[in-house]
Design a protein around this motif. Structure first.
Motif, PDB file in Angstrom:
ATOM      1  N   VAL A 194     -14.959  25.754 -21.462  1.00 24.88           N
ATOM      2  CA  VAL A 194     -14.223  27.014 -21.555  1.00 24.88           C
ATOM      3  C   VAL A 194     -13.125  26.933 -22.606  1.00 24.88           C
ATOM      4  N   GLU A 195     -12.389  25.832 -22.620  1.00 25.18           N
ATOM      5  CA  GLU A 195     -11.288  25.711 -23.584  1.00 25.18           C
ATOM      6  C   GLU A 195     -11.796  25.590 -25.019  1.00 25.18           C
ATOM      7  N   GLN A 196     -13.096  25.366 -25.185  1.00 27.19           N
ATOM      8  CA  GLN A 196     -13.683  25.317 -26.517  1.00 27.19           C
ATOM      9  C   GLN A 196     -14.235  26.679 -26.958  1.00 27.19           C
ATOM     10  N   GLY A 197     -14.024  27.719 -26.142  1.00 30.94           N
ATOM     11  CA  GLY A 197     -14.417  29.064 -26.531  1.00 30.94           C
ATOM     12  C   GLY A 197     -15.696  29.572 -25.912  1.00 30.94           C
ATOM     13  N   TYR A 198     -16.270  28.814 -24.985  1.00 25.49           N
ATOM     14  CA  TYR A 198     -17.476  29.265 -24.295  1.00 25.49           C
ATOM     15  C   TYR A 198     -17.056  29.965 -23.005  1.00 25.49           C
ATOM     16  N   ARG A 199     -17.348  31.254 -22.893  1.00 25.56           N
ATOM     17  CA  ARG A 199     -16.937  32.002 -21.706  1.00 25.56           C
ATOM     18  C   ARG A 199     -18.112  32.329 -20.790  1.00 25.56           C
ATOM     19  N   SER A 200     -19.329  32.168 -21.282  1.00 24.82           N
ATOM     20  CA  SER A 200     -20.530  32.270 -20.449  1.00 24.82           C
ATOM     21  C   SER A 200     -21.437  31.145 -20.911  1.00 24.82           C
ATOM     22  N   ILE A 201     -21.813  30.268 -19.986  1.00 30.14           N
ATOM     23  CA  ILE A 201     -22.434  29.012 -20.383  1.00 30.14           C
ATOM     24  C   ILE A 201     -23.815  28.885 -19.750  1.00 30.14           C
ATOM     25  N   GLY A 202     -24.819  28.824 -20.605  1.00 29.86           N
ATOM     26  CA  GLY A 202     -26.184  28.649 -20.136  1.00 29.86           C
ATOM     27  C   GLY A 202     -26.801  27.427 -20.771  1.00 29.86           C
ATOM     28  N   CYS A 203     -28.013  27.564 -21.274  1.00 31.38           N
ATOM     29  CA  CYS A 203     -28.681  26.455 -21.943  1.00 31.38           C
ATOM     30  C   CYS A 203     -28.049  26.209 -23.314  1.00 31.38           C
ATOM     31  N   MET A 204     -28.006  24.948 -23.713  1.00 32.71           N
ATOM     32  CA  MET A 204     -27.321  24.572 -24.950  1.00 32.71           C
ATOM     33  C   MET A 204     -27.865  25.283 -26.186  1.00 32.71           C
ATOM     34  N   PRO A 205     -29.191  25.387 -26.395  1.00 33.19           N
ATOM     35  CA  PRO A 205     -29.658  26.022 -27.641  1.00 33.19           C
ATOM     36  C   PRO A 205     -29.329  27.511 -27.732  1.00 33.19           C
ATOM     37  N   CYS A 206     -29.113  28.167 -26.592  1.00 36.96           N
ATOM     38  CA  CYS A 206     -28.956  29.626 -26.569  1.00 36.96           C
ATOM     39  C   CYS A 206     -27.545  30.066 -26.200  1.00 36.96           C
ATOM     40  N   THR A 207     -26.564  29.166 -26.330  1.00 38.08           N
ATOM     41  CA  THR A 207     -25.183  29.490 -25.977  1.00 38.08           C
ATOM     42  C   THR A 207     -24.260  29.184 -27.142  1.00 38.08           C
ATOM     43  N   THR A 208     -23.437  30.159 -27.502  1.00 34.61           N
ATOM     44  CA  THR A 208     -22.454  29.958 -28.571  1.00 34.61           C
ATOM     45  C   THR A 208     -21.075  30.376 -28.074  1.00 34.61           C
ATOM     46  N   ARG A 209     -20.076  30.041 -28.849  1.00 36.46           N
ATOM     47  CA  ARG A 209     -18.714  30.437 -28.512  1.00 36.46           C
ATOM     48  C   ARG A 209     -18.547  31.950 -28.629  1.00 36.46           C
ATOM     49  N   VAL A 210     -17.570  32.475 -27.895  1.00 36.31           N
ATOM     50  CA  VAL A 210     -17.262  33.905 -27.911  1.00 36.31           C
ATOM     51  C   VAL A 210     -15.908  34.094 -28.581  1.00 36.31           C
TER      52      VAL A 210
END
Length: 248
Positions: free
Chosen positions: A200-216
């Motif tokens: 979360v502190e790295q900018g991920y606010r919704s976290i799923g699978c690694m290939p399909c998740t980016t920072r918001v």
């Protein structure tokens, strides 16, 4: 104060299968009271919490643990998750004293058939989600009459009007945090000193699978980082994509 009186009909009777009745009777209860009624009165022994152990998962897991630590918690390990998520699952399980966390995995034969090279997420994200998440969850929910979801109305336009009780195939889905806002979640987490997901502190606010998740970034909704660049905004679990016709 004691628990609110439950409907007189047993779970198999029509009134408790009628989500409008459930919503009218219990939808406005405080969250802890709602969970108590759902776990112990409406669906005793037949209800599970489905958790991704993601960005906001700690709040609902803590609420459920306060009501009954033995409530089954179903978690799907897609084999594409961040290592931080798996370690967070283990940390929260121990911290909250959860006694029945069930980790599900995709069917190896299905993965071998459709995703031998591990790049199905690039070719067909919907099929990838179906094989790695929707189908395992459908199997894991077999035998349950209802399940608890952590969805909130503020998360995305597709969730803006979700009720507390939903009919989904042959099951009832309970959304006890539907009306919670980000400030409510933050205040609850702070009050109970709940550890945040490390991403979360790295900018991920919704976290799923690694290939399909980016920072918001600021101004985007929480799920903007999921399947970025595609029209897809749900994995399929909450869209009625059924693996066996039973609904999940």
């Amino acid at each position: 104060m004691g628990r609110p009186e439950r409907a007189a009909d047993p779970i198999g009777a029509a009134p408790l299968r009628d989500v409008a009745v459930l919503e009218a009777l219990y939808g406005a209860l405080p969250t802890t009271a709602l969970l108590d009624v759902a776990i112990h009165d409406l669906f005793p022994g037949r209800l599970a919490l489905v958790s991704s152990f993601g960005a906001e998962a700690a709040v609902l897991l803590h609420l459920v643990a306060q009501v009954d630590r033995a409530t089954p918690v179903v978690f799907v390990d897609t084999d594409r998750l961040f290592g931080e998520t798996l370690r967070y699952r283990d940390r929260l399980t121990e911290r909250l004293g959860l006694t029945d966390v069930r980790t599900l995995a995709p069917d190896a034969a299905r993965v071998a058939e459709h995703d031998r090279d591990g790049a199905l997420w690039l070719r067909d994200a919907n099929l990838c989600c179906r094989i790695r998440k929707v189908e395992p969850l459908a199997a894991g929910l077999s035998g349950f009459d209802a399940w608890i979801s952590g969805r909130k109305r503020f998360q995305a336009a597709t969730r803006a009007t979700i009720p507390v009780f939903e009919a989904e195939g042959t099951r009832i889905k309970v959304n006890p945090l539907a009306g919670w806002m980000p400030a409510d979640l933050a205040a609850y987490a702070a009050r109970h000193d709940l550890p945040p997901h490390p991403l979360v502190e790295q900018g991920y606010r919704s976290i799923g699978c690694m290939p399909c998740t980016t920072r918001v970034v600021e101004g985007e909704d929480d799920r903007a980082g999921r399947w970025r660049g595609q029209e897809k905004i749900e994995c399929g679990i909450h869209l009625g994509l059924e693996a066996d016709g039973s609904g999940i």
